[in-house]
Design a protein around this motif. Structure first.
Motif, PDB file in Angstrom:
ATOM      1  N   VAL A 350     -21.707 -50.513  49.385  1.00  0.00           N
ATOM      2  CA  VAL A 350     -22.729 -51.329  50.031  1.00  0.00           C
ATOM      3  C   VAL A 350     -23.677 -50.452  50.844  1.00  0.00           C
ATOM      4  O   VAL A 350     -23.231 -49.534  51.529  1.00  0.00           O
ATOM      5  N   LYS A 351     -24.947 -50.731  50.769  1.00  0.00           N
ATOM      6  CA  LYS A 351     -25.916 -50.068  51.656  1.00  0.00           C
ATOM      7  C   LYS A 351     -25.777 -50.768  53.007  1.00  0.00           C
ATOM      8  O   LYS A 351     -25.824 -51.990  53.083  1.00  0.00           O
ATOM      9  N   THR A 352     -25.580 -49.988  54.067  1.00  0.00           N
ATOM     10  CA  THR A 352     -25.424 -50.632  55.381  1.00  0.00           C
ATOM     11  C   THR A 352     -26.736 -51.308  55.769  1.00  0.00           C
ATOM     12  O   THR A 352     -27.823 -50.761  55.532  1.00  0.00           O
ATOM     13  N   PRO A 353     -26.659 -52.500  56.371  1.00  0.00           N
ATOM     14  CA  PRO A 353     -27.892 -53.226  56.715  1.00  0.00           C
ATOM     15  C   PRO A 353     -28.518 -52.688  58.010  1.00  0.00           C
ATOM     16  O   PRO A 353     -27.842 -51.981  58.783  1.00  0.00           O
ATOM     17  N   HIS A 354     -29.761 -52.999  58.198  1.00  0.00           N
ATOM     18  CA  HIS A 354     -30.473 -52.698  59.454  1.00  0.00           C
ATOM     19  C   HIS A 354     -30.460 -51.214  59.786  1.00  0.00           C
ATOM     20  O   HIS A 354     -30.495 -50.834  60.960  1.00  0.00           O
ATOM     21  N   GLY A 355     -30.320 -50.341  58.774  1.00  0.00           N
ATOM     22  CA  GLY A 355     -30.339 -48.905  59.024  1.00  0.00           C
ATOM     23  C   GLY A 355     -29.181 -48.385  59.855  1.00  0.00           C
ATOM     24  O   GLY A 355     -29.245 -47.290  60.425  1.00  0.00           O
ATOM     25  N   LEU A 356     -28.107 -49.172  59.933  1.00  0.00           N
ATOM     26  CA  LEU A 356     -26.935 -48.731  60.703  1.00  0.00           C
ATOM     27  C   LEU A 356     -26.288 -47.510  60.061  1.00  0.00           C
ATOM     28  O   LEU A 356     -26.271 -47.379  58.836  1.00  0.00           O
ATOM     29  N   SER A 357     -25.741 -46.625  60.891  1.00  0.00           N
ATOM     30  CA  SER A 357     -24.950 -45.526  60.334  1.00  0.00           C
ATOM     31  C   SER A 357     -23.639 -46.113  59.801  1.00  0.00           C
ATOM     32  O   SER A 357     -23.240 -47.221  60.170  1.00  0.00           O
ATOM     33  N   SER A 358     -22.969 -45.341  58.942  1.00  0.00           N
ATOM     34  CA  SER A 358     -21.735 -45.839  58.322  1.00  0.00           C
ATOM     35  C   SER A 358     -20.668 -46.174  59.370  1.00  0.00           C
ATOM     36  O   SER A 358     -20.014 -47.214  59.291  1.00  0.00           O
ATOM     37  N   TRP A 359     -20.478 -45.281  60.347  1.00  0.00           N
ATOM     38  CA  TRP A 359     -19.436 -45.532  61.356  1.00  0.00           C
ATOM     39  C   TRP A 359     -19.853 -46.649  62.308  1.00  0.00           C
ATOM     40  O   TRP A 359     -19.014 -47.417  62.780  1.00  0.00           O
ATOM     41  N   ASP A 360     -21.159 -46.762  62.602  1.00  0.00           N
ATOM     42  CA  ASP A 360     -21.613 -47.877  63.440  1.00  0.00           C
ATOM     43  C   ASP A 360     -21.351 -49.210  62.737  1.00  0.00           C
ATOM     44  O   ASP A 360     -20.918 -50.176  63.357  1.00  0.00           O
ATOM     45  N   PHE A 361     -21.609 -49.220  61.436  1.00  0.00           N
ATOM     46  CA  PHE A 361     -21.329 -50.434  60.666  1.00  0.00           C
ATOM     47  C   PHE A 361     -19.827 -50.717  60.645  1.00  0.00           C
ATOM     48  O   PHE A 361     -19.391 -51.863  60.776  1.00  0.00           O
ATOM     49  N   PHE A 362     -19.026 -49.649  60.520  1.00  0.00           N
ATOM     50  CA  PHE A 362     -17.559 -49.796  60.555  1.00  0.00           C
ATOM     51  C   PHE A 362     -17.137 -50.465  61.860  1.00  0.00           C
ATOM     52  O   PHE A 362     -16.392 -51.453  61.858  1.00  0.00           O
ATOM     53  N   ASP A 363     -17.621 -49.917  62.975  1.00  0.00           N
ATOM     54  CA  ASP A 363     -17.221 -50.450  64.283  1.00  0.00           C
ATOM     55  C   ASP A 363     -17.705 -51.892  64.460  1.00  0.00           C
ATOM     56  O   ASP A 363     -16.996 -52.745  64.976  1.00  0.00           O
ATOM     57  N   LYS A 364     -18.936 -52.133  64.012  1.00  0.00           N
ATOM     58  CA  LYS A 364     -19.515 -53.469  64.163  1.00  0.00           C
ATOM     59  C   LYS A 364     -18.739 -54.494  63.326  1.00  0.00           C
ATOM     60  O   LYS A 364     -18.407 -55.589  63.803  1.00  0.00           O
ATOM     61  N   LEU A 365     -18.424 -54.096  62.106  1.00  0.00           N
ATOM     62  CA  LEU A 365     -17.681 -54.987  61.217  1.00  0.00           C
ATOM     63  C   LEU A 365     -16.290 -55.279  61.786  1.00  0.00           C
ATOM     64  O   LEU A 365     -15.796 -56.406  61.727  1.00  0.00           O
ATOM     65  N   LEU A 366     -15.674 -54.247  62.333  1.00  0.00           N
ATOM     66  CA  LEU A 366     -14.353 -54.407  62.942  1.00  0.00           C
ATOM     67  C   LEU A 366     -14.448 -55.348  64.141  1.00  0.00           C
ATOM     68  O   LEU A 366     -13.657 -56.285  64.290  1.00  0.00           O
ATOM     69  N   GLN A 367     -15.453 -55.099  64.980  1.00  0.00           N
ATOM     70  CA  GLN A 367     -15.530 -55.851  66.239  1.00  0.00           C
ATOM     71  C   GLN A 367     -16.044 -57.275  66.051  1.00  0.00           C
ATOM     72  O   GLN A 367     -15.528 -58.200  66.667  1.00  0.00           O
ATOM     73  N   THR A 368     -17.037 -57.448  65.184  1.00  0.00           N
ATOM     74  CA  THR A 368     -17.625 -58.791  65.081  1.00  0.00           C
ATOM     75  C   THR A 368     -16.972 -59.641  64.007  1.00  0.00           C
ATOM     76  O   THR A 368     -16.905 -60.856  64.130  1.00  0.00           O
ATOM     77  N   CYS A 369     -16.469 -59.008  62.927  1.00  0.00           N
ATOM     78  CA  CYS A 369     -15.873 -59.791  61.834  1.00  0.00           C
ATOM     79  C   CYS A 369     -14.365 -59.560  61.717  1.00  0.00           C
ATOM     80  O   CYS A 369     -13.702 -60.244  60.947  1.00  0.00           O
ATOM     81  N   ASN A 370     -13.862 -58.582  62.445  1.00  0.00           N
ATOM     82  CA  ASN A 370     -12.449 -58.183  62.309  1.00  0.00           C
ATOM     83  C   ASN A 370     -12.108 -57.829  60.866  1.00  0.00           C
ATOM     84  O   ASN A 370     -11.014 -58.120  60.374  1.00  0.00           O
ATOM     85  N   VAL A 371     -13.080 -57.218  60.204  1.00  0.00           N
ATOM     86  CA  VAL A 371     -12.886 -56.759  58.828  1.00  0.00           C
ATOM     87  C   VAL A 371     -12.958 -55.228  58.820  1.00  0.00           C
ATOM     88  O   VAL A 371     -13.827 -54.637  59.465  1.00  0.00           O
ATOM     89  N   VAL A 372     -12.009 -54.609  58.100  1.00  0.00           N
ATOM     90  CA  VAL A 372     -11.961 -53.146  58.012  1.00  0.00           C
ATOM     91  C   VAL A 372     -12.455 -52.705  56.646  1.00  0.00           C
ATOM     92  O   VAL A 372     -11.946 -53.152  55.620  1.00  0.00           O
ATOM     93  N   GLY A 373     -13.454 -51.852  56.633  1.00  0.00           N
ATOM     94  CA  GLY A 373     -13.921 -51.207  55.404  1.00  0.00           C
ATOM     95  C   GLY A 373     -13.833 -49.711  55.605  1.00  0.00           C
ATOM     96  O   GLY A 373     -13.157 -49.237  56.523  1.00  0.00           O
ATOM     97  N   THR A 374     -14.523 -48.961  54.763  1.00  0.00           N
ATOM     98  CA  THR A 374     -14.484 -47.508  54.900  1.00  0.00           C
ATOM     99  C   THR A 374     -15.915 -46.979  54.992  1.00  0.00           C
ATOM    100  O   THR A 374     -16.735 -47.253  54.117  1.00  0.00           O
ATOM    101  N   PRO A 375     -16.213 -46.222  56.066  1.00  0.00           N
ATOM    102  CA  PRO A 375     -17.566 -45.685  56.238  1.00  0.00           C
ATOM    103  C   PRO A 375     -17.908 -44.707  55.126  1.00  0.00           C
ATOM    104  O   PRO A 375     -17.134 -43.778  54.864  1.00  0.00           O
ATOM    105  N   GLY A 376     -19.043 -44.875  54.501  1.00  0.00           N
ATOM    106  CA  GLY A 376     -19.468 -43.995  53.424  1.00  0.00           C
ATOM    107  C   GLY A 376     -19.569 -42.544  53.840  1.00  0.00           C
ATOM    108  O   GLY A 376     -19.264 -41.645  53.061  1.00  0.00           O
ATOM    109  N   SER A 377     -19.964 -42.303  55.072  1.00  0.00           N
ATOM    110  CA  SER A 377     -20.112 -40.916  55.534  1.00  0.00           C
ATOM    111  C   SER A 377     -18.770 -40.202  55.604  1.00  0.00           C
ATOM    112  O   SER A 377     -18.721 -38.974  55.610  1.00  0.00           O
ATOM    113  N   GLY A 378     -17.681 -40.961  55.656  1.00  0.00           N
ATOM    114  CA  GLY A 378     -16.348 -40.348  55.611  1.00  0.00           C
ATOM    115  C   GLY A 378     -16.066 -39.675  54.285  1.00  0.00           C
ATOM    116  O   GLY A 378     -15.164 -38.850  54.162  1.00  0.00           O
TER     117      GLY A 378
END
Lengths: 411, 411
Positions: A350-378
């Motif tokens: 997935v392309k992260t939305p709103h220009g978020l970095s991969s880890w920022d999207f990871f943290d946001k997804l964890l915190q707001t949706c309680n969903v864990v994915g894997t940051p592309g930059s990893g």
């Protein structure tokens, strides 16, 4: 005074998945009532096929009678398992691979790392970017690289970017490389390779005396009949490729542990005196010296994957996960996100939305949706701005995760 | 042009046990009615303890329900197994070892080989002679040696002879060494080490910043209560030793595969900049990057070794094999042979009769008695003129083998 292998100090703080686990655990500690859904690490969730369980229980029972008890098995794996694999996974697809060229192991992670033991220090190594981190980290450990820059790139490795621009298929490098890691269906991007595309790599490898490490851990997810499952479907690959396969993702063996590596007897590389040495002999020597084979019962479980019942049960597992992948792709697209992969592969990129970095999207997804994915930059510098979502979970969890994501991230 | 690791070309033709298998198979082909008795490779023969089988079957059944299904486990092993080990094998003997310092693996052969990954190339390595061949071969593969001479000794290794003259216990070397392999109860000689003896090594290691690789795979066979089971029974060993253990020989796991390595968090070695680096961190990084943990069911089987029933069943197995060892020792002595080991250890170390070389005795024993043992010279130059006989077999086979040997070799 004992000294360490200094190359370990070049590694980044943690292997990607332990780092994810650390962040998730830390979040759970602070939010004990959060209902976390994990679509991060590519770990299966559905029961082990019944055919495998039945075979494994029978094997344990055999261990209870001295007449059927099994001690040390062949380091390379039992012939009855290797023969099934050679026949069903390779010969049935027209690949000229013999049972003697198959080595059973306890995991592709081990094999893709350990394979470096038998190669020289002077090889030029090419990896795609993004890439499965084990390929890079094991080269760092083996001293094949210099130090790392702030983008996470190691000096001395040749990175081949795979992005939406090149349809996530790496271009043949302009410089000569000696060892090339290719993974199709791809982890992390979910991209696939056509026969024509793989042929360009086989031709390159043969022209340059290079060897391809072909990781086919996800081949079972291919549904398009025109796509190759094995690199040995390409003429000439026997002379330039090693293939890694696993029972982890097709039959759900991530906790049971069984994999295999194919080393054709026709594959050679150069000794420093210029002579050609058979890679099969070196790998056989490595495995018989540093490995004692896979647990007997586990090998019997893997054998059952090839029974009539086993095949049907594995097919049902794959279909189930691929339906998940379809749901993920559709839901995220409907929410306006750019989505790749997820067809012939259990990973959605997935392309992260709103220009978020991969880890920022990871943290946001964890915190707001309680969903864990894997940051592309990893997975590498060129994975920045991407995010991997895995199709390995229950239908209920996949639906719930998509509901939460689409609600929060609608663009 | 891909190149190989040239160090592999320095290795002798075959790892010892495959070479034995080759000679035995060739004999069987020519003598299909021969009733071969194998007392060669240290492979167990008696059924897996019932407690282990019950636990393993339960574990396979758990895999059939998505609520109890296990995917990837912790690379280091499940905490419930590591805690049992820490408590029963170490803390109960006064060893200050924590569960977090234990790493579960699929074999001590892997671990004693792989441990070299995290150490520098410049360490001076000491091994006893004779020695378990894996220690030597893995150092050759890693490029820690020069070439081999006609006695089978590799340039660059420090060999510490163990013979009848020094009671099979190596003397502290006069030169400084950095990494030292010690194995007690010893494979192949069956010798044991007292606490005082191990203390001389711990003192040496601490004084020289050296690290001891302590292989305790046979500790379960110790019956003399004054002998240490772990190197951590010696004060200071936490700062200078790694210990390897296995479930292969106590609980009969040679075909089931489970072992463990202890890396104390207080253990350090030098980086090239002179700083001290924690070995635990490096091994943890190596294992989490190149290994995916041991099969869930196998770990449950290992856990059952520590149950009340498991302990009794393992004790019975050990007692059985040790009665075999006693019979072997008594019979061979009665036949006038010089015999060592076989007490607190499942190996009997025999001086070959009539001045025969180790391999000549091997061939003679195979051809005239149809009994397979292991040539002492296969374990190193100082093992020439010795022969290893293992106590791992049925009572009937041990009695029959001893009958044949004493008849043919009476001196």
């Amino acid at each position: 005074m004992a000294t360490i292998n200094d190359n370990y100090l070049k590694l980044k703080a943690g292997y990607l998945f332990p780092e994810i686990a650390r962040r998730v655990n830390s979040f759970i500690e602070a939010n004990s009532d959060a209902k976390i859904i994990k679509l991060g690490i590519g770990d299966v969730t559905e029961p082990l096929p019944e055919a495998c369980r039945t075979a494994m229980i029978k094997a344990v029972e055999e261990m209870g009678d001295r007449n059927t008890f099994k001690g040390y098995g062949p380091e390379q794996g039992y012939a009855w398992l290797r023969e099934k694999i050679a026949q069903e996974d390779f010969q049935a697809r027209g690949c000229d691979i013999d049972a003697s060229e198959i080595f059973i192991s306890d995991g592709s992670k081990c094999d893709t790392g350990n394979i470096l033991d038998i190669f020289g220090k002077d090889n030029i190594i090419a990896v795609t970017d993004p890439v499965y981190p084990v390929y890079v980290d094991t080269n760092v450990m083996a001293g094949h690289t210099g130090s790392v820059n702030e983008r996470g790139e190691f000096d001395g490795l040749v990175y081949l970017p795979i992005t939406a621009e090149n349809n996530f298929t790496a271009e043949i490098p302009s410089q000569k490389v000696d060892l090339i890691y290719l993974c199709f269906p791809n982890n992390p991007t979910g991209a696939t390779a056509t026969k024509d595309y793989l042929k360009t790599w086989v031709d390159y490898a043969k022209a340059n005396g290079a060897i391809i490490f072909f990781d086919a851990a996800y081949e079972a997810f291919i549904t398009d009949s025109s796509l190759p499952h094995s690199i040995y479907e390409i003429d000439g690959a026997r002379d330039c490729a090693i293939e890694f396969r696993s029972f982890s993702k097709n039959a759900g063996f991530t906790g049971t542990r069984c994999a295999l590596t194919v080393v054709p007897k026709t594959l050679t590389a150069k000794a420093s005196d210029g002579s050609d040495v058979e890679i099969w002999k070196l790998w056989n020597r490595r495995q018989s010296t540093k490995f004692n084979g896979v647990s007997y019962g586990v090998q019997r479980g893997a054998e059952a994957v090839y029974s009539t019942e086993g095949k049907a049960q594995v097919r049902a597992l794959i279909d189930f996960y691929m339906e998940n992948a379809t749901i993920i792709c559709e839901q995220l697209k409907a929410a306006g996100l750019s989505v790749y992969g997820g067809v012939n592969a259990p990973y959605v990129w997935v392309k992260t939305p709103h220009g978020l970095s991969s880890w920022d999207f990871f943290d946001k997804l964890l915190q707001t949706c309680n969903v864990v994915g894997t940051p592309g930059s990893g997975f590498g510098a060129a994975g920045e701005g991407y995010f991997r979502i895995s199709a390995f979970n229950s239908r209920e969890n996949v639906n719930e995760a998509m509901k939460r994501i689409t609600e929060k991230f609608k663009v």
